[in-house]
Design an enzyme around this catalytic site. Structure first.
Site, PDB file in Angstrom:
ATOM      1  CE  LYS A  93      -2.975   0.798   3.446  1.00  0.00           C
ATOM      2  NZ  LYS A  93      -3.152   2.060   4.034  1.00  0.00           N
ATOM      3  CB  SER A  94       3.811   2.297   1.986  1.00  0.00           C
ATOM      4  OG  SER A  94       3.127   1.915   3.246  1.00  0.00           O
ATOM      5  NE  ARG A 133       6.293   6.915   0.993  1.00  0.00           N
ATOM      6  CZ  ARG A 133       5.077   6.399   1.807  1.00  0.00           C
ATOM      7  NH1 ARG A 133       4.249   5.848   1.601  1.00  0.00           N
ATOM      8  NH2 ARG A 133       5.203   6.995   2.961  1.00  0.00           N
ATOM      9  N   GLY A 143      -5.004   8.146   5.208  1.00  0.00           N
ATOM     10  CA  GLY A 143      -4.160   9.245   6.043  1.00  0.00           C
ATOM     11  C   GLY A 143      -2.670   9.277   5.180  1.00  0.00           C
ATOM     12  NE  ARG A 184      -5.527   8.246  10.618  1.00  0.00           N
ATOM     13  CZ  ARG A 184      -5.090   7.411   9.926  1.00  0.00           C
ATOM     14  NH1 ARG A 184      -5.652   6.892   8.870  1.00  0.00           N
ATOM     15  NH2 ARG A 184      -3.907   7.086  10.129  1.00  0.00           N
ATOM     16  CG  ASP A 197       0.487   0.073   9.851  1.00  0.00           C
ATOM     17  OD1 ASP A 197      -0.100   0.964  10.447  1.00  0.00           O
ATOM     18  OD2 ASP A 197       0.851   0.513   8.429  1.00  0.00           O
ATOM     19  CE  LYS A 238      -0.665   3.904  12.373  1.00  0.00           C
ATOM     20  NZ  LYS A 238       0.204   4.038  11.354  1.00  0.00           N
ATOM     21  NE  ARG A 291      -2.625  -1.617   8.512  1.00  0.00           N
ATOM     22  CZ  ARG A 291      -2.347  -2.002   7.242  1.00  0.00           C
ATOM     23  NH1 ARG A 291      -2.346  -3.342   6.798  1.00  0.00           N
ATOM     24  NH2 ARG A 291      -1.764  -1.271   6.573  1.00  0.00           N
TER      25      ARG A 291
END
Length: 440
Positions: free
Chosen positions: A24-25, A29, A97, A125, A323, A350, A397
């Site tokens: 995901k990260s 990007r 986020g 958040r 995470d 989170k 999660r």
């Protein structure tokens, strides 16, 4: 109406192999950074899930051309480092986020006006931790609740941002990345120092785009970029997400008779705390076929059921597994002895307050098994499990960890199961396939 899922107890273990969805990260990007280039970038193994699609929608709204060739394959054609255009409407980060915080850094330097919103969870958040350093750089960002919450307005910049040296009070990849992205457009180098090194996907990928980066200890410096020096690669292959793999590592470790092989898992050293803790707990893991994918280290991981024992870990390793705490907490309930988790206060901000959610929801299945602390948990292993109705609280999660816990125990009824679509839309179909393989 939110989806209700019946989780059946596993019979005969989970067996087989699976390819973990794209990280995901890295998926976020890859689209953002390719969108700043001026030639097509072919992205493979993109995570086609709600959070990453929020990033796609935002970049499109900023004038970036994005064409999907398939569900997990796309071509991003940017308009150059200074080619983003003012959006016609409000930008919606959804539940993401990462989308919001990284784009705050990127848009803080732009000569146009933008406004962000998000879903009910993201509205709560905290954004002040990103807004504060960006304001030190000269950005003008205003939001609700003392500039801490959405919606946020980012005013046009008529001059370059200031390069700063920022000591971050938290080790957060999102905070660090927002500052580094703003630093691309600053008048001098920008340095971020963290208490511990957080995940470094931004630094790795920016370097791959020709950006000058320097690291010293827990500090990283980005140097302002000239348009001609920002060079997008022709192709990015996204590795599998170790945060998604974590739930299958936990399940295979605690469900008797299980044996799984997880393919194409990203093993970036800033993300592998989960492997370190599982090995310390006595898990039977084997990391094989190490290689590179999209500039990131990847491997295949074999895991099988094993007797686990309780461990203690805290703030130093937390940035490398923040995470994965819900998956580790589920496994810890099956360990011999107590597992003590400290330095995890970040989990309170989170998608939900994960410390509180784990303590409340897990104890519906394992009564009296968890003590909630201000910055962590004490998990008493070997608890008697029971069938229960539990809720994900809209947190992907939490949904996956509760599904693992129900399958390893006496089953469960899971409310808001569709929250898995945030990061792993095929999660329940994978569970079904692996359960059926175990019965054969």
């Amino acid at each position: 109406m939110a989806e209700l899922k019946i989780i059946e107890p596993a019979c005969g273990g989970w067996r087989g192999s699976l390819t973990i969805p794209g990280d995901k990260s890295v998926s976020h990007r890859s689209v953002m950074f390719a969108g700043l280039g001026d030639r097509p970038v072919h992205i493979r193994n993109f995570l086609h899930a709600a959070d990453c699609l929020s990033t796609v929608a935002v970049m499109r709204a900023l004038g970036v051309q994005i064409q999907f060739l398939g569900e997990h394959e796309l071509i991003v054609t940017g308009k150059g480092l200074h080619g983003l255009t003012e959006p016609m409407g409000v930008l919606d980060a959804g539940n993401s986020g990462t989308t919001l915080r990284l784009m705050m850094g990127l848009l803080a330097a732009q000569p146009f006006f933008s406004v962000f919103t998000g879903d009910a969870s993201l509205m709560q958040r905290p954004m002040g931790r990103v807004l504060q350093p960006l304001s030190q750089m000269g950005a003008q960002i205003f939001g609700r609740n003392g500039n801490n919450n959405l919606p946020l307005s980012i005013l046009p910049m008529q001059k370059k941002l200031r390069g700063i040296c920022y000591d971050s009070p938290v080790a957060s990849a999102q905070v660090k990345s927002a500052i580094l992205l703003a630093g691309l457009y600053a008048d001098a180098p920008t340095t971020v120092t963290e208490p511990y090194v957080s995940r470094d996907h931004t630094e790795q990928m920016l370097a791959g785009f020709g950006v000058r980066m320097e690291r010293s200890g827990t500090s990283v410096t980005v140097f302002p970029v000239q348009k001609t020096k920002y060079c997008a690669p022709e192709e990015i292959t996204v590795p599998g997400d170790i945060s998604s793999a974590a739930f299958f590592l936990a399940a295979a470790s605690i469900i008797s008779g299980s044996r799984l092989c997880l393919h194409n898992v990203g093993i970036n050293p800033t993300r592998t705390g989960i492997l370190d803790v599982f090995m310390e707990m006595g898990a039977h893991l084997c990391v094989k076929n190490r290689r590179q994918s999209g500039g990131e280290p990847v491997a295949d991981i074999e895991v099988e059921a094993a007797p686990l024992h309780g461990v203690s870990f805290g703030a130093q390793i937390m940035p490398r597994l923040i995470d994965e705490i819900p998956a580790l907490a589920a496994a810890a309930l099956f360990a011999d002895g107590d597992t003590v988790i400290t330095g995890a206060g970040e989990l309170r901000v989170k998608e939900t307050d994960r410390l509180h959610a784990i303590a409340e929801e897990f104890q519906k299945i394992a009564p009296g098994s968890i003590e909630e602390r201000e910055d962590g948990l004490v998990i008493h292993g070997g608890a008697q499990l029971q069938h229960a109705r539990v809720a994900s609280r809209g947190d992907h999660r939490m949904a996956m960890s509760l599904a693992v816990l129900g399958a390893a125990g006496e089953g469960a009824v899971l409310e808001e199961a569709d929250s898995v679509n945030i990061s792993y839309p095929s999660f329940f179909s994978e569970i079904k396939r692996l359960q059926e393989s175990g019965r054969d």
